[in-house]
Design a protein around this motif. Sequence first.
Motif, PDB file in Angstrom:
ATOM      1  N   PRO A  16       1.052  -1.379   0.390  1.00  0.00           N
ATOM      2  CA  PRO A  16       0.089   0.197   0.143  1.00  0.00           C
ATOM      3  C   PRO A  16       1.151   1.817  -0.285  1.00  0.00           C
ATOM      4  CG  PRO A  16      -0.052  -0.956   2.275  1.00  0.00           C
ATOM      5  CD  PRO A  16       1.213  -1.727   1.413  1.00  0.00           C
ATOM      6  N   ARG A  17       0.640   2.057  -0.297  1.00  0.00           N
ATOM      7  CA  ARG A  17       0.982   3.820  -0.199  1.00  0.00           C
ATOM      8  C   ARG A  17       1.888   4.248   1.146  1.00  0.00           C
ATOM      9  NH1 ARG A  17      -2.535   8.281  -4.154  1.00  0.00           N
ATOM     10  NH2 ARG A  17      -2.452   7.139  -5.747  1.00  0.00           N
ATOM     11  N   GLY A  18       2.762   4.518   0.945  1.00  0.00           N
ATOM     12  CA  GLY A  18       2.965   4.918   2.541  1.00  0.00           C
ATOM     13  C   GLY A  18       3.490   3.952   3.531  1.00  0.00           C
ATOM     14  N   PHE A  19       4.254   2.178   2.205  1.00  0.00           N
ATOM     15  CA  PHE A  19       5.139   1.256   3.577  1.00  0.00           C
ATOM     16  C   PHE A  19       6.383   2.312   3.091  1.00  0.00           C
ATOM     17  CE2 PHE A  19       7.885  -2.007   1.241  1.00  0.00           C
ATOM     18  CZ  PHE A  19       7.200  -3.209   2.127  1.00  0.00           C
ATOM     19  N   ASN A  20       6.860   2.210   4.422  1.00  0.00           N
ATOM     20  CA  ASN A  20       7.516   1.955   4.963  1.00  0.00           C
ATOM     21  C   ASN A  20       8.001   0.808   5.720  1.00  0.00           C
ATOM     22  OD1 ASN A  20       7.147   0.884   8.056  1.00  0.00           O
ATOM     23  ND2 ASN A  20       5.792   2.101   8.162  1.00  0.00           N
ATOM     24  N   ASP A  21      10.355   1.974   6.226  1.00  0.00           N
ATOM     25  CA  ASP A  21      10.428   1.036   6.569  1.00  0.00           C
ATOM     26  C   ASP A  21      10.745  -0.503   7.246  1.00  0.00           C
ATOM     27  OD1 ASP A  21      12.301   2.432   5.138  1.00  0.00           O
ATOM     28  OD2 ASP A  21      13.174   2.986   6.853  1.00  0.00           O
ATOM     29  N   SER A  22       9.872   0.346   8.466  1.00  0.00           N
ATOM     30  CA  SER A  22       9.323  -1.024   9.111  1.00  0.00           C
ATOM     31  C   SER A  22       8.747  -2.551   8.739  1.00  0.00           C
ATOM     32  CB  SER A  22       8.770  -0.904  10.646  1.00  0.00           C
ATOM     33  OG  SER A  22       9.091   0.020  11.009  1.00  0.00           O
ATOM     34  N   GLU A  23       7.650  -2.191   7.200  1.00  0.00           N
ATOM     35  CA  GLU A  23       7.054  -2.842   6.210  1.00  0.00           C
ATOM     36  C   GLU A  23       8.030  -3.357   5.713  1.00  0.00           C
ATOM     37  OE1 GLU A  23       3.102  -1.395   6.941  1.00  0.00           O
ATOM     38  OE2 GLU A  23       4.026  -0.386   5.038  1.00  0.00           O
ATOM     39  N   MET A  24       9.174  -2.841   5.535  1.00  0.00           N
ATOM     40  CA  MET A  24      10.398  -3.559   4.429  1.00  0.00           C
ATOM     41  C   MET A  24      10.761  -4.341   5.438  1.00  0.00           C
ATOM     42  SD  MET A  24      11.512  -4.185   1.089  1.00  0.00           S
ATOM     43  CE  MET A  24      11.245  -2.703   0.276  1.00  0.00           C
ATOM     44  N   GLY A  41       7.813   2.498  11.172  1.00  0.00           N
ATOM     45  CA  GLY A  41       6.312   2.954  11.380  1.00  0.00           C
ATOM     46  C   GLY A  41       5.372   1.751  11.309  1.00  0.00           C
ATOM     47  N   ALA A  42       4.060   1.838  11.428  1.00  0.00           N
ATOM     48  CA  ALA A  42       3.214   0.579  12.077  1.00  0.00           C
ATOM     49  C   ALA A  42       3.491  -0.416  10.740  1.00  0.00           C
ATOM     50  CB  ALA A  42       2.529   1.077  12.209  1.00  0.00           C
ATOM     51  N   LEU A  43       3.500  -1.543  11.852  1.00  0.00           N
ATOM     52  CA  LEU A  43       3.193  -2.818  10.305  1.00  0.00           C
ATOM     53  C   LEU A  43       2.195  -3.030  10.502  1.00  0.00           C
ATOM     54  CD1 LEU A  43       3.936  -5.284   8.771  1.00  0.00           C
ATOM     55  CD2 LEU A  43       4.683  -6.189  11.152  1.00  0.00           C
ATOM     56  N   ARG A  44       1.138  -2.884   9.108  1.00  0.00           N
ATOM     57  CA  ARG A  44       0.172  -3.325   9.085  1.00  0.00           C
ATOM     58  C   ARG A  44      -0.660  -4.662   8.652  1.00  0.00           C
ATOM     59  NH1 ARG A  44      -0.256   1.867   4.643  1.00  0.00           N
ATOM     60  NH2 ARG A  44       2.348   0.899   4.516  1.00  0.00           N
TER      61      ARG A  44
END
Length: 370
Positions: free
Chosen positions: A216-224, A352-355
């Motif tokens: 999703p949009r806003g994919f962040n370092d924590s999610e990667m 950021g948050a892990l969605r």
Amino acid sequence: MQHPAFIGHEIFRGSSYGRWHPLRVPRVSTVMDLTQALGWLPKEQFITSPRAKPAALTRWHTSDYIGALQRVEAAQAATAEDLTRHDIGSVTNPVFPEIFRRPATAAGGSILAGELLRDGGVIYNPAGGTHHGMPDRANGFCYLNDPVLAMLSLRSHGVRRIAYVDIDAHHPDGVEVGFGGDPDCLLISVHEDRLWPRSGVLENDAGGNALNLPVPRGFNDSEMAFVRDTLIVPKVTAFAPDAIVFLCGADGVEEDPLSHLSLSNNAHWDVLRCLMGLAPRLLVLGGGGYNPWSVGRLWTGVWGILNGQDIPDNLPENAETVLRGLRFDGNRRGKNPPDHWFTTLRDAPREGALRDQVKDAVYMLTQRVL
């Protein structure tokens, strides 16, 4: 190969797709200049990229298409048939002075890499990564598909099992056409959901060998980091490849004008660090990236990591001068760039948050049997 090799060429310094095209910005030349300014590019590690001959390009592209590119370059004009059949001369794939020579040079570097990696090693070709090119037409700024040509070159030199990992913001539709369904090729793509070319949906396994992760949009370092540790590294390790081709597109960083992700360049570098050593051969390619500062800084850091260099907190004056010499005309980001774009390679982390959307998609892919 005792040391990583950097493949580059001066053709990328002055060549542009046109005044208002996203690829008007300098990219490869910036990386060459920055790595030299940092003392990271001794002459013995630099290879001038050859220009691929038509016979090498027609291993995957059609001879009619390659002939059309050469003719259009000579005439500096595309016919109605060139546009209709090959998409040459469109807004996204315009006619420009080096319309054949530039992509053929990038492809020549990737083809050469396949030969040089015969017995193992590490090669960086930042001009490579044109992953949208199709056999008979240009597609998404890509006139040729050098990743496909690189993998075919690896195969020609005895390399069988290839893991292709792509973290460009856009799905590598051309590579999927080239290697979809090949049981000896693992295809992994992490790309922005619903972004052009709008392919690579989660359910698409490309004939049984692909893991497509639209994020999703806003994919962040924590999610990667979660994707890296939970999906990419375990799947590549289990595949036990003879070679890894890593496409490190820089358009997933927050400042890129063509995507909507929120990564810092640390995320890309950390994926690279985790892939190093998982196969006896590693080819790193460039890809997308349309902010000259974010591309230059990220891709320079890639070369530093491949060579075991520490990323400096502050750049020396000559490296800072390279970055201060860049321009980004026609984009608001170029009007008042932040100071850290000049003074350091490293972005501040963007955690950021892990969605749940990311976790659920990754879990689905971890369960898929390839």
